[in-house]
Scaffold this motif. Structure first.
Motif, PDB file in Angstrom:
ATOM      1  N   ALA A  19       0.976  -1.254   0.065  1.00 27.32           N
ATOM      2  CA  ALA A  19      -0.178   0.011   0.090  1.00 27.32           C
ATOM      3  C   ALA A  19       0.826   1.306   0.126  1.00 27.32           C
ATOM      4  CB  ALA A  19      -0.824  -0.106   1.321  1.00 27.32           C
ATOM      5  N   ALA A  20       1.842   1.271   0.785  1.00 25.20           N
ATOM      6  CA  ALA A  20       2.843   2.304   0.794  1.00 25.20           C
ATOM      7  C   ALA A  20       3.465   2.741  -0.504  1.00 25.20           C
ATOM      8  CB  ALA A  20       3.930   2.098   2.040  1.00 25.20           C
ATOM      9  N   LEU A  21       3.670   1.727  -1.345  1.00 26.83           N
ATOM     10  CA  LEU A  21       4.415   1.701  -2.548  1.00 26.83           C
ATOM     11  C   LEU A  21       3.435   2.269  -3.675  1.00 26.83           C
ATOM     12  CD1 LEU A  21       6.441  -1.414  -2.896  1.00 26.83           C
ATOM     13  CD2 LEU A  21       7.412   0.890  -2.652  1.00 26.83           C
ATOM     14  N   ILE A  22       2.009   2.497  -3.513  1.00 32.60           N
ATOM     15  CA  ILE A  22       0.988   2.867  -4.378  1.00 32.60           C
ATOM     16  C   ILE A  22       1.512   4.581  -4.645  1.00 32.60           C
ATOM     17  CG2 ILE A  22      -1.176   3.461  -4.844  1.00 32.60           C
ATOM     18  CD1 ILE A  22      -2.138   1.088  -2.923  1.00 32.60           C
ATOM     19  N   GLY A  23       1.983   4.814  -5.703  1.00 34.99           N
ATOM     20  CA  GLY A  23       2.170   6.171  -6.046  1.00 34.99           C
ATOM     21  C   GLY A  23       3.673   6.595  -5.932  1.00 34.99           C
ATOM     22  N   ASN A  24       4.340   5.792  -5.362  1.00 37.81           N
ATOM     23  CA  ASN A  24       5.762   5.776  -5.024  1.00 37.81           C
ATOM     24  C   ASN A  24       6.705   4.935  -5.899  1.00 37.81           C
ATOM     25  OD1 ASN A  24       5.913   7.781  -2.930  1.00 37.81           O
ATOM     26  ND2 ASN A  24       4.907   6.485  -1.469  1.00 37.81           N
ATOM     27  N   ARG A  25       7.891   5.459  -5.843  1.00 39.70           N
ATOM     28  CA  ARG A  25       9.099   4.641  -6.620  1.00 39.70           C
ATOM     29  C   ARG A  25       9.283   3.250  -5.914  1.00 39.70           C
ATOM     30  NH1 ARG A  25      14.128   5.161  -5.560  1.00 39.70           N
ATOM     31  NH2 ARG A  25      13.649   6.767  -4.255  1.00 39.70           N
ATOM     32  N   LYS A  26       9.784   2.101  -6.607  1.00 41.13           N
ATOM     33  CA  LYS A  26       9.770   0.944  -5.847  1.00 41.13           C
ATOM     34  C   LYS A  26      11.172   0.500  -6.356  1.00 41.13           C
ATOM     35  CE  LYS A  26       7.942  -3.710  -6.145  1.00 41.13           C
ATOM     36  NZ  LYS A  26       7.003  -4.844  -6.693  1.00 41.13           N
ATOM     37  N   PRO A  27      11.936   0.740  -5.343  1.00 42.15           N
ATOM     38  CA  PRO A  27      13.432   0.312  -5.502  1.00 42.15           C
ATOM     39  C   PRO A  27      13.319  -1.416  -5.451  1.00 42.15           C
ATOM     40  CG  PRO A  27      13.296   2.104  -3.954  1.00 42.15           C
ATOM     41  CD  PRO A  27      12.035   1.701  -4.242  1.00 42.15           C
ATOM     42  N   GLU A  28      14.689  -1.984  -6.011  1.00 43.75           N
ATOM     43  CA  GLU A  28      14.516  -3.399  -5.764  1.00 43.75           C
ATOM     44  C   GLU A  28      14.955  -3.614  -4.357  1.00 43.75           C
ATOM     45  OE1 GLU A  28      17.470  -6.889  -7.509  1.00 43.75           O
ATOM     46  OE2 GLU A  28      16.898  -5.232  -8.921  1.00 43.75           O
ATOM     47  N   THR A  29      15.764  -2.829  -3.700  1.00 41.93           N
ATOM     48  CA  THR A  29      16.131  -3.310  -2.279  1.00 41.93           C
ATOM     49  C   THR A  29      15.937  -1.881  -1.690  1.00 41.93           C
ATOM     50  OG1 THR A  29      17.740  -4.859  -2.973  1.00 41.93           O
ATOM     51  CG2 THR A  29      17.799  -3.760  -0.669  1.00 41.93           C
ATOM     52  N   PHE A  30      15.207  -1.783  -0.398  1.00 43.27           N
ATOM     53  CA  PHE A  30      14.869  -0.787   0.364  1.00 43.27           C
ATOM     54  C   PHE A  30      14.538  -0.982   1.796  1.00 43.27           C
ATOM     55  CE2 PHE A  30      10.982  -2.029  -1.456  1.00 43.27           C
ATOM     56  CZ  PHE A  30      10.108  -1.926  -0.479  1.00 43.27           C
ATOM     57  N   LEU A  31      14.641   0.149   2.547  1.00 47.29           N
ATOM     58  CA  LEU A  31      14.403  -0.228   3.821  1.00 47.29           C
ATOM     59  C   LEU A  31      13.012   0.240   4.153  1.00 47.29           C
ATOM     60  CD1 LEU A  31      17.521   1.518   5.643  1.00 47.29           C
ATOM     61  CD2 LEU A  31      17.061  -0.902   5.413  1.00 47.29           C
ATOM     62  N   ALA A  32      12.192  -0.329   4.863  1.00 48.26           N
ATOM     63  CA  ALA A  32      10.857  -0.021   5.113  1.00 48.26           C
ATOM     64  C   ALA A  32      10.394   0.103   6.599  1.00 48.26           C
ATOM     65  CB  ALA A  32       9.557  -0.981   4.625  1.00 48.26           C
ATOM     66  N   VAL A  33       9.905   1.230   7.082  1.00 52.13           N
ATOM     67  CA  VAL A  33       9.885   1.389   8.368  1.00 52.13           C
ATOM     68  C   VAL A  33       8.484   1.552   8.872  1.00 52.13           C
ATOM     69  CG1 VAL A  33      10.665   3.453  10.264  1.00 52.13           C
ATOM     70  CG2 VAL A  33      11.936   3.037   8.199  1.00 52.13           C
ATOM     71  N   HIS A  34       7.907   0.548   9.494  1.00 51.96           N
ATOM     72  CA  HIS A  34       6.416   0.438  10.004  1.00 51.96           C
ATOM     73  C   HIS A  34       6.468   1.124  11.374  1.00 51.96           C
ATOM     74  CE1 HIS A  34       3.143  -2.972  10.499  1.00 51.96           C
ATOM     75  NE2 HIS A  34       2.853  -1.741  10.804  1.00 51.96           N
ATOM     76  N   VAL A  35       5.529   1.844  11.365  1.00 48.18           N
ATOM     77  CA  VAL A  35       5.528   2.549  12.644  1.00 48.18           C
ATOM     78  C   VAL A  35       3.890   2.899  13.038  1.00 48.18           C
ATOM     79  CG1 VAL A  35       6.063   4.754  13.926  1.00 48.18           C
ATOM     80  CG2 VAL A  35       7.370   4.224  12.121  1.00 48.18           C
ATOM     81  N   SER A  36       3.483   2.253  13.953  1.00 48.41           N
ATOM     82  CA  SER A  36       2.038   1.956  14.288  1.00 48.41           C
ATOM     83  C   SER A  36       2.028   1.854  15.809  1.00 48.41           C
ATOM     84  CB  SER A  36       1.538   1.183  13.370  1.00 48.41           C
ATOM     85  OG  SER A  36       1.865  -0.215  14.200  1.00 48.41           O
ATOM     86  N   GLY A  37       0.781   1.763  16.354  1.00 57.11           N
ATOM     87  CA  GLY A  37       0.556   1.424  17.499  1.00 57.11           C
ATOM     88  C   GLY A  37       0.927   0.236  18.158  1.00 57.11           C
TER      89      GLY A  37
END
Length: 306
Positions: free
Chosen positions: A120-138
């Motif tokens: 979902a976060a990649l919708i409308g964003n660039r999709k690198p082959e390798t990246f860091l994803a930061v999941h910040v929630s409750g």
């Protein structure tokens, strides 16, 4: 028209979405789970009941049928891609997905809640082959290394909170101030009333983070300072903690591309802080940052067309 169904039943939101063959989200339905004023959250048994009720409402309204024929279904069956990761709420999405696939003859794919968030976060964003994803929630504060070049997401944990999640700090502040739960939106609004910040100390160790110290400081600060100043100080402390840990993860992994998502990353103040300090940062669109099924619908399309 062929469409692809995503279903997510997280701790606080029932989500159903449809994507078309071009990965456009043609339907995105979300029903928050009801939390009574003054309560700190929901027990899993309560959440399971509410998800079942909400899904019945969504499917009884028959909104989905007008968009086309369902070709594939993707659901969040577990929280994260680690051994032993389990929450009862996700058995509801797994059950609903199995039923939808059986009735329509569609293919069924099971992934994790975190996979759905990343997609979902990649919708409308660039999709690198390798990246860091930061999941910040409750419920989660985690830095993961993502390899997207293998027909899916290969996820490896690169850092995480060692005590409470960032979103828990914000929600507990909201509880102290008698705000509705979850409190993120109300804390952000309150912070806008202040131009002062208290410079709370933060705690990190490499790519790992601690937020309980911020919680202790905010409790003491509320005895002296106004709510707006404390709210602003907490949000900045969360941003600083994430900045320090993520920069260390960038250095350790040699990866500059970073994608932020999760309910806390709906906060415009924290987003602005991080965007100024992490040059290659991308952020999920606000509507796709918190829990949603849009990413699962996109994954249903991708998996069905492998």
């Amino acid at each position: 028209m062929a469409v692809f169904l995503g279903i997510d039943t997280s701790c606080y939101t029932t989500s159903v979405a449809l994507a078309d063959e071009e990965k456009n989200i043609v339907c995105n339905l979300k029903i928050p789970l009801e939390v009574a004023q003054g309560e700190k959250g929901l027990q899993q048994s309560q959440a399971v009941f509410l998800h079942i009720r909400n899904l019945r409402t969504i499917f009884e309204e028959n909104i989905l049928a007008k968009h086309g024929d369902i070709s594939a279904v993707c659901v969040s069956a577990t929280p994260r891609p680690q051994e032993g990761s389990y929450m009862p709420v996700f058995t509801v999405s797994a059950m609903a997905g199995a039923m939808a696939a059986s009735v329509t003859g569609a293919a069924l794919f099971e992934v994790t809640h975190q996979h759905g968030h990343i997609a979902a976060a990649l919708i409308g964003n660039r999709k690198p082959e390798t990246f860091l994803a930061v999941h910040v929630s409750g419920g989660t504060t985690e830095i993961v290394k993502v390899d997207s070049g293998k027909g899916g997401f290969d996820i490896e944990v690169a850092g995480a909170t060692k005590d409470i999640a960032a979103g828990q700090v914000i929600d507990r502040l909201g509880q102290m101030l008698d705000m509705p739960f979850p409190a993120g939106r109300y804390v952000e609004e309150c912070a806008q009333q202040s131009t002062e910040e208290l410079g709370f100390k933060i705690s990190t160790s490499g790519t790992d983070m601690n937020f309980s110290g911020v919680e202790a400081q905010m409790g003491r600060a509320l005895e002296t300072y106004d709510a707006g100043t404390v709210c602003a100080s907490v949000l900045t402390a969360v941003g600083k903690t994430l900045e320090k840990a993520v920069k260390e993860a960038i250095k350790e992994n040699g990866i500059g591309d970073v994608l932020f998502f999760g309910g806390v990353m709906s906060n415009k103040r924290i987003r602005a802080y991080l965007s100024e300090r992490i040059p290659q940062a991308q952020f999920a669109k606000i509507e796709y940052s918190a829990d949603n099924a849009a990413g699962l619908a996109v994954l249903a399309m991708e998996y069905a067309n492998r």
